[in-house]
Design a protein around this motif. Sequence first.
Motif, short mmCIF file in Angstrom:
data_model
loop_
_atom_site.label_atom_id
_atom_site.label_comp_id
_atom_site.label_asym_id
_atom_site.label_seq_id
_atom_site.Cartn_x
_atom_site.Cartn_y
_atom_site.Cartn_z
N GLY A 88 0.81 -1.21 0.00
CA GLY A 88 0.00 0.00 0.00
C GLY A 88 0.84 1.25 0.00
N VAL A 89 1.86 1.29 0.85
CA VAL A 89 2.74 2.45 0.93
C VAL A 89 3.54 2.61 -0.36
N ALA A 90 4.06 1.49 -0.87
CA ALA A 90 4.85 1.55 -2.11
C ALA A 90 4.02 2.09 -3.26
N ALA A 91 2.79 1.61 -3.40
CA ALA A 91 1.93 2.07 -4.49
C ALA A 91 1.55 3.53 -4.32
N ALA A 92 1.22 3.93 -3.09
CA ALA A 92 0.85 5.32 -2.83
C ALA A 92 2.02 6.25 -3.13
N ALA A 93 3.23 5.85 -2.72
CA ALA A 93 4.41 6.66 -2.98
C ALA A 93 4.63 6.82 -4.48
#
Length: 335
Positions: A88-93
């Motif tokens: 989730g964090v990787a995609a949002a970033a």
Amino acid sequence: MSETGETVDLRLIEDAAERLNGLIVRTPLLESAQLNEVLGMRLLFKPECLQRTGSFKFRGAYTKLSRISPDRRKKGVVAYSSGNHAQGVAAAARFLGMEATILMPSDAPRIKIDSTRSYGARVVFFERHRDDRRALAEELVASSGATLVPPFDDPDIISGQGTAGLEITRQADYMNIGVDDVICPVGGGGLLSGIATAVKARMPLAKIWCAEPEGYDDVVQSISAGQRISVETGKPTLCDSIATPQPGEITFEIIKRLVSGGFVVSDRDVTNAVGALFDRLKLVVEPGGSAAFAAVVKERERFQNRTVVVVLSGGNVDRDQFATILIEADGAWPA
């Protein structure tokens, strides 16, 4: 308090929903007439396994990152996760043009590691039962000036996850359905506390419940005790995505006010739930993501003749593990 200095309430969740508009999948409420008849209740499934990155975690991650001030975004973010929060964090970033470093346990499912890397994040491994992942993350933050993105105990994360609950209430209204109960898998409590905030604000008579794996029933114990309880880690469980030792401080303050109670499920319960969800709904749900359904079946007498929303929180499971689970699952369950 959130990045903007606000506490979690319906308005903050509605703000998160606006930020996520056009980026997330508005996962439907699915129903199986066969399961309804077998179990003696009306079941509506919220399949967050169909969400972007394969779990609900993108909701909170993007909300958190989008609320970071532009000058701080330049220094990137750091997170620690067994997989779903990592993705989730990787995609949002990636959406926001930010650098992301993710600490992941070396034994995390390969599908989650590969997916996290595919979004452009740098993955740093740690040993799950030896290293202090938060301390390692804080060292990276101190050396880089990046922003730490915690997995659950953060108002921005909670409000983002709460958009799933907001969707449940809006979808139920549209379908003219009165919801009696909502049951959700729980680890640290970000999804549970966010959903509880949204649902209780718009459907105050609905009861909220949680489900946890055996050996990691810290939230269930904490609700009973009225205070945060810790459990020992290191015990084997199929539910790696929700195997946490203690609920968060912020999440538990919400949970103890709004959640009616919780249930504990075994690996056997979860194995059968994963198999039934594949057989009856044609969904791929990871073990932890199926815990709420396993709990409803286990506690079916409690929910007789009620309308129950079951949150399926994620679907990131390795092929080999999923194949093994399907082989071992009881094909007649539930019956």
